[in-house]
Design an enzyme around this catalytic site. Sequence first.
Site, short mmCIF file in Angstrom:
data_model
loop_
_atom_site.label_atom_id
_atom_site.label_comp_id
_atom_site.label_asym_id
_atom_site.label_seq_id
_atom_site.Cartn_x
_atom_site.Cartn_y
_atom_site.Cartn_z
N GLU A 1 3.48 29.92 21.34
CA GLU A 1 3.38 30.27 22.75
C GLU A 1 1.93 30.16 23.21
O GLU A 1 1.03 30.73 22.57
CB GLU A 1 3.84 31.71 23.00
CG GLU A 1 5.32 31.95 22.82
CD GLU A 1 5.71 33.35 23.23
OE1 GLU A 1 6.89 33.55 23.58
OE2 GLU A 1 4.86 34.27 23.21
N CYS A 2 1.69 29.45 24.29
CA CYS A 2 0.37 29.34 24.92
C CYS A 2 -0.69 28.97 23.88
O CYS A 2 -0.72 27.84 23.43
CB CYS A 2 0.03 30.64 25.65
SG CYS A 2 -1.27 30.43 26.89
#
Length: 438
Positions: free
Chosen positions: A328-329
């Site tokens: 994520e990210c």
Amino acid sequence: MTNPPGLLISAPSSGTGKTTVMLGLLRALAEDGLTVQPFKSGPDYIDPAFHRAAAGRASFNLDSWAMGAPLLGAIAAQAKGADIVVAEGSMGLFDGVAKPGEQGHGSSAETALRMGWPVVLVLDVGGQAQSAAATALGFRMYNPDLPFAGVILNRCASPRHERLTRLGMERAGLPVLGVLPRRGDLTLPERHLGLIQAVEHPDLESAIAGYAAFLREHVDLEAIKRAASSGPMGPSSAALPRPPAQRIALARDAAFSFTYPHLLEGWRAAGAETVPFSPLADEAPARDADLVWLPGGYPELHAGTLAAAERFLTCLRKHAETRPVHGECGGYMALGEGLIDKDGTRHRMAGLLGLVTSYEKRKFNLGYRRAELLVDMPGFSAGTALRGHEFHYSSIVEQPDAPLARVFDAEGAEGPQTGSRRGHVTGTFFHLIAEASA
């Protein structure tokens, strides 16, 4: 059955001192022998770690845009056994998005209304006196249904300043719960995403103890306790998010730490096991893990260290040959081919995806996201709608892989940051909060 009585600490805007008030209040109440349950309204993933350090109890996000009623109730039920709840708002009290999500627009006021928590409004009264009451009265009357406990006046310059400001509050009929003198040392260090992480603070315990002593001296703690109230208890923890695998190798260090606490609690409650490891320390994910999960964080600050972490990278690539990996990210960026730092230096990342990202030319990406999966990702099948939040300053240089999802902002506009899928590896720029309608 009802929740423990609670309050929500909010303000007209960011930068008014509500986080330091929140941390000082959590610690002061805990020092008084109360079991204090902290919450954070909105999608902030940094503040809960500070709350935990202050209260000694895990803090959870409550989000009326991203969460449906069952999930909100399940998270609220984490307060069971506490004597008092103290929640912290995000931005200004009524700030939210234009179009409602699962339960609303994502404002702190909506959280307070749903949970039955009276609002304590922290006001920066610098540069004004009686006029501060007009601001406070406007917030009190904007939604008359919102329970309102009173105000804490912050950054008061002198006894005369306090006297004049109190006169205005008395005229408006607004209780003053505390008056904090102006002090330049009562701020937490910040960087471009807001506060630094709790694990990075040079002396967090000393800072929180100082906030508590300051609050105890200048705030009426007994009046705050009396003002607390609550609404009905939500459903059980069975409504918390399901784990994406049974044994999850979870990256946890200063580069990868942004995971919403309710997700981890849901995984634990369902019997899954998380096995933490540190890429920055060149640790390998557990060999017998069913899934490797790389949360968001600050990989751009540690790109050279990550690029040199041969054991971590070799074992991560080996895992991805047969089993899923998700990022994520910041975790997504670390799975890509390269990360270009703010100085223009390109660092080799894991190479499990073709993604190349850059911080050389900052691009602000902020807001809620609704994703419709085009293919499977760990824990969710193609066609599932997810809700999350995106907050970073990186830009995409290359993204050659198949998109993971169609991604829309809170107003329904479709965006280019679709995430990626290659083999067993997936990644998204948004931080997962919940499955839609959960």
